[in-house]
Design a protein around this motif. Structure first.
Motif, mmCIF file in Angstrom:
data_model
loop_
_atom_site.group_PDB
_atom_site.id
_atom_site.type_symbol
_atom_site.label_atom_id
_atom_site.label_comp_id
_atom_site.label_asym_id
_atom_site.label_seq_id
_atom_site.Cartn_x
_atom_site.Cartn_y
_atom_site.Cartn_z
ATOM 1 N N ILE A 40 3.054 8.150 15.638
ATOM 2 C CA ILE A 40 2.799 7.225 16.746
ATOM 3 C C ILE A 40 3.724 6.016 16.651
ATOM 4 N N LEU A 41 3.839 5.455 15.469
ATOM 5 C CA LEU A 41 4.658 4.259 15.281
ATOM 6 C C LEU A 41 6.102 4.523 15.690
ATOM 7 N N HIS A 42 6.615 5.682 15.346
ATOM 8 C CA HIS A 42 7.998 6.007 15.702
ATOM 9 C C HIS A 42 8.171 6.245 17.198
ATOM 10 N N ARG A 43 7.077 6.373 17.929
ATOM 11 C CA ARG A 43 7.142 6.556 19.385
ATOM 12 C C ARG A 43 6.544 5.361 20.136
ATOM 13 N N ARG A 44 6.188 4.315 19.425
ATOM 14 C CA ARG A 44 5.512 3.181 20.081
ATOM 15 C C ARG A 44 6.333 2.611 21.233
ATOM 16 N N ASP A 45 7.632 2.449 21.053
ATOM 17 C CA ASP A 45 8.454 1.935 22.156
ATOM 18 C C ASP A 45 8.436 2.888 23.342
ATOM 19 N N GLY A 46 8.445 4.187 23.065
ATOM 20 C CA GLY A 46 8.348 5.177 24.137
ATOM 21 C C GLY A 46 7.022 5.083 24.872
ATOM 22 N N PHE A 47 5.943 4.867 24.126
ATOM 23 C CA PHE A 47 4.627 4.679 24.753
ATOM 24 C C PHE A 47 4.630 3.440 25.642
ATOM 25 N N ARG A 48 5.177 2.345 25.127
ATOM 26 C CA ARG A 48 5.199 1.093 25.905
ATOM 27 C C ARG A 48 5.992 1.270 27.198
ATOM 28 N N ARG A 49 7.110 1.980 27.115
ATOM 29 C CA ARG A 49 7.913 2.224 28.309
ATOM 30 C C ARG A 49 7.154 3.129 29.281
ATOM 31 N N ALA A 50 6.658 4.254 28.774
ATOM 32 C CA ALA A 50 5.997 5.249 29.624
ATOM 33 C C ALA A 50 4.725 4.710 30.266
ATOM 34 N N ALA B 103 -5.094 10.643 17.041
ATOM 35 C CA ALA B 103 -6.083 11.674 16.693
ATOM 36 C C ALA B 103 -5.397 13.008 16.422
ATOM 37 N N GLY B 104 -5.577 13.517 15.202
ATOM 38 C CA GLY B 104 -4.992 14.783 14.805
ATOM 39 C C GLY B 104 -3.547 14.673 14.348
ATOM 40 N N LEU B 105 -3.003 13.473 14.375
ATOM 41 C CA LEU B 105 -1.607 13.249 13.985
ATOM 42 C C LEU B 105 -1.551 12.154 12.927
ATOM 43 N N SER B 106 -0.354 11.775 12.546
ATOM 44 C CA SER B 106 -0.191 10.674 11.595
ATOM 45 C C SER B 106 0.189 9.396 12.340
ATOM 46 N N TRP B 107 -0.132 8.251 11.734
ATOM 47 C CA TRP B 107 0.256 6.979 12.343
ATOM 48 C C TRP B 107 1.780 6.878 12.392
ATOM 49 N N ARG B 108 2.454 7.452 11.420
ATOM 50 C CA ARG B 108 3.916 7.426 11.407
ATOM 51 C C ARG B 108 4.464 8.030 12.703
ATOM 52 N N LEU C 138 10.363 1.762 8.995
ATOM 53 C CA LEU C 138 9.513 1.329 10.103
ATOM 54 C C LEU C 138 8.066 1.153 9.647
ATOM 55 N N MET C 139 7.579 2.074 8.826
ATOM 56 C CA MET C 139 6.214 1.956 8.290
ATOM 57 C C MET C 139 6.110 0.740 7.378
ATOM 58 N N GLU C 140 7.116 0.506 6.564
ATOM 59 C CA GLU C 140 7.112 -0.652 5.667
ATOM 60 C C GLU C 140 7.060 -1.945 6.470
ATOM 61 N N ALA C 141 7.887 -2.047 7.504
ATOM 62 C CA ALA C 141 7.891 -3.254 8.339
ATOM 63 C C ALA C 141 6.546 -3.436 9.043
ATOM 64 N N TYR C 142 5.986 -2.334 9.566
ATOM 65 C CA TYR C 142 4.676 -2.396 10.221
ATOM 66 C C TYR C 142 3.618 -2.895 9.234
ATOM 67 N N HIS C 143 3.600 -2.315 8.049
ATOM 68 C CA HIS C 143 2.647 -2.729 7.020
ATOM 69 C C HIS C 143 2.832 -4.197 6.661
ATOM 70 N N ASP C 144 4.076 -4.611 6.473
ATOM 71 C CA ASP C 144 4.359 -5.953 5.973
ATOM 72 C C ASP C 144 4.123 -7.046 7.002
ATOM 73 N N VAL C 145 4.134 -6.693 8.284
ATOM 74 C CA VAL C 145 4.030 -7.714 9.327
ATOM 75 C C VAL C 145 2.756 -7.589 10.165
ATOM 76 N N CYS D 86 0.853 -1.192 0.000
ATOM 77 C CA CYS D 86 0.000 0.000 0.000
ATOM 78 C C CYS D 86 0.891 1.246 0.000
ATOM 79 N N ALA D 87 0.518 2.236 -0.799
ATOM 80 C CA ALA D 87 1.363 3.421 -1.013
ATOM 81 C C ALA D 87 1.701 4.152 0.282
ATOM 82 N N TRP D 88 0.788 4.181 1.264
ATOM 83 C CA TRP D 88 1.029 4.935 2.493
ATOM 84 C C TRP D 88 2.225 4.403 3.277
ATOM 85 N N ALA D 89 2.598 3.152 3.041
ATOM 86 C CA ALA D 89 3.667 2.534 3.827
ATOM 87 C C ALA D 89 5.047 2.715 3.214
#
Length: 192
Positions: A57-67, A50-55, A20-27, A12-15
């Protein structure tokens, strides 16, 4: 997935263009997910989008999991004002007080359903009769009647930041709907 394969598949073009987006899309994206706790984590992450891009969030996912202590609902439900202030200072996440407080409320709503013997995974999947809805992958809506119904039901359960657009993005991410483009190599893998 080997790097050479990742570079040669049609997705899909968005990935495209961000490893990181490519890996997320592919897996992950669009793969049917039924585990209640992981579904809840994805709903929380989508609410932060909300109001942001998934990119973003995805680039901060590890930070979210830690926090957010590994997204353990029991732990998050017990957060008080001091923890909210700590999270507001954490550069590894999106520092939006309303979204942080909604995450705490959403943990409480999740645990309330669990205490009542209601499985969150079965609850959300019931809106698509337990099966992935396969769309054409070309005309991708921002929301649907189903995401509106699920949003309304989640709000009735006490969840916050779960509008129909957020809920539709969640449904796509967890494989409740398959919106992979017809040319995408992952389209055939996105059904339950």
């Amino acid at each position: 997935m080997p790097q050479s394969l990742q570079d040669t598949i049609t997705r899909c073009a968005w990935a495209n263009g961000d490893p990181l987006m490519e890996a997320y899309h592919d897996v992950e994206w669009g793969v049917p997910l039924h585990d209640s706790r992981t579904l809840w984590e994805m709903l929380v992450l989508e609410s932060f989008q909300a109001g942001l891009s998934w990119r973003t969030i995805l680039h901060r996912r590890d930070g979210f999991r830690r926090a957010f202590d590994g997204f353990v609902p029991d732990t998050i439900a017990a957060y008080g004002p001091d923890k909210v202030e700590e999270l507001m200072q954490d550069p590894g996440i999106i520092r939006a007080r309303a979204k942080i407080e909604a995450t705490i409320d959403n943990a409480k709503a999740y645990l309330r359903m669990q205490a009542e013997g209601r499985d969150f995974g079965r609850f959300v999947w019931s809106f698509v009769n337990g099966k992935t809805v396969v769309n054409d992958g070309i005309t991708v809506p921002a929301q649907t009647e189903t995401s509106q119904a699920l949003s309304k039901a989640l709000k009735a359960e006490g969840f916050k930041f779960v509008g129909p657009t957020i809920v539709y993005a969640f449904m796509q991410a967890v494989g409740m709907v398959n919106d992979h483009h017809p040319d995408c190599a992952r389209r055939a893998n996105g059904t339950s």
